[in-house]
Design an enzyme around this catalytic site. Structure first.
Site, mmCIF file in Angstrom:
data_model
loop_
_atom_site.group_PDB
_atom_site.id
_atom_site.type_symbol
_atom_site.label_atom_id
_atom_site.label_comp_id
_atom_site.label_asym_id
_atom_site.label_seq_id
_atom_site.Cartn_x
_atom_site.Cartn_y
_atom_site.Cartn_z
ATOM 1 N N HIS A 87 0.860 -1.185 0.000
ATOM 2 C CA HIS A 87 0.000 0.000 0.000
ATOM 3 C C HIS A 87 0.904 1.245 0.000
ATOM 4 C CE1 HIS A 87 -3.718 2.208 1.889
ATOM 5 N NE2 HIS A 87 -3.046 2.965 1.055
ATOM 6 N N GLU A 145 0.811 8.056 -3.109
ATOM 7 C CA GLU A 145 1.706 7.563 -2.052
ATOM 8 C C GLU A 145 2.981 8.396 -1.980
ATOM 9 O OE1 GLU A 145 0.937 5.187 0.317
ATOM 10 O OE2 GLU A 145 -1.037 5.388 -0.586
ATOM 11 N N HIS A 149 3.074 10.570 1.349
ATOM 12 C CA HIS A 149 3.970 9.942 2.334
ATOM 13 C C HIS A 149 5.448 10.066 1.958
ATOM 14 C CE1 HIS A 149 0.433 8.235 4.246
ATOM 15 N NE2 HIS A 149 0.037 7.797 3.066
#
Ligand code: 5GP
Length: 281
Positions: A87, A145, A149
């Site tokens: 993920h 992502e 992040h």
């Protein structure tokens, strides 16, 4: 006497509840992109404390996918993933919150052109939805992502290519699917497994405690945590009051690890609606 100090047990409880609410609100804010360092005079978020490798279980996620499109790996028929897939690699704080959207470095697919094969296989999108980008609009799963992040992973991981390469390397080194298979926790649409057994199998292999998230009793995500030098560490980080409240994970004592039933098989595209590639949900 300090007027802000609690004077009785009930004051203390009220105080703890207030501290908890404030820290949860803080977590929501940092997790929802408010700690942005956009170079617009907003303070940079402080450096993260550790990494969380978030893995998803296709056997649980895919049946909830209502559409097919070429980017949805659930729709690859017999080639759909049957192992935990990535993920994201998430920089987190020890207090249970996390930074998000730390720089304005936007995702550039060209930067990871040499990694596309393993990324397609081990870090695929499991839906047709386009996640929102940090600064508005929608983007690809990888773009989301990296921007949400990856941009917060400095100074350990400094650029997009290294964010994806590092994540793949950590994923290969700590092969959760293999560890679970070897311990007898194999995909099944009928078996239930003790959550404690799954956790122990991973603890025995990696010497650190993972955390899990479930959906209707089925494992949906599994998290491995790492220090900044990528040595495994325990995932549990909540402060004492929070841990009492969060001790109930979303997983029951016995969980399932569903085998993936393929969606949108090449020869049966009627099972689930196929969307054109450019259609954004
Ligand atoms: P969900 O609501 O699916 O749990 O999380 C939605 C998104 O919030 C995730 O895709 C991820 O971007 C972020 N998120 C959820 N939990 C965590 C966490 O523990 N750490 C970090 N860094 N992000 C998280």
């Amino acid at each position: 006497m300090n007027p802000f100090l609690p004077k009785s047990k009930s004051d203390l409880l009220l105080w703890q509840v207030l501290v908890f609410i404030i820290s949860v609100l803080g977590g929501l804010c940092s997790g929802s992109s408010l700690e942005i360092n956009g170079g617009d005079g907003v303070a940079a978020p402080r450096e993260f404390d550790y990494f969380k490798l978030a893995l998803q279980w296709p056997g649980t996620v895919c049946p909830r996918s209502r559409h097919c499109c070429s980017s949805n790996a659930c729709c690859r028929g017999s080639n759909a993933p049957t192992e935990f897939t990535i993920h994201g690699l998430w920089p987190d704080y020890n207090d249970g919150t996390w930074p998000a959207c730390c720089t304005r470095s936007s995702f550039d697919r060209k930067e990871i052109s040499t990694l596309l094969d393993p990324l397609e296989k081990y870090w695929p999108s499991l839906s047709c939805g386009s996640p929102s980008k940090c600064y508005g609009g929608k983007g690809s799963f990888w773009g989301h992502e990296w921007e949400k992040h990856g941009t917060c992973s400095s100074p350990v991981v400094r650029d997009e290519y290294n964010y994806f390469l590092t994540t793949l390397n950590v994923y290969f080194k700590y092969n959760v699917t293999r560890v679970l298979n070897e311990a007898g926790y194999v995909p099944s649409n009928s078996e239930k497994y003790p959550l404690g057994g799954i956790v122990s199998a991973i603890e025995n292999a990696f010497h650190a405690t993972p955390s899990l998230a479930c959906s209707n009793g089925a494992v949906k995500e599994l998290y491995l945590c790492f220090n900044k030098d990528f040595k495994p560490r325990d995932c549990a980080v909540r402060s004492s009051l929070q841990s009492e409240i969060f001790s109930q994970s979303s997983c029951p004592t016995y969980v399932s690890l569903p085998a993936h039933v393929s969606l949108g098989l090449e020869d049966d595209r009627t099972a689930v609606a196929w969307l054109p590639d450019n259609e954004i949900l």
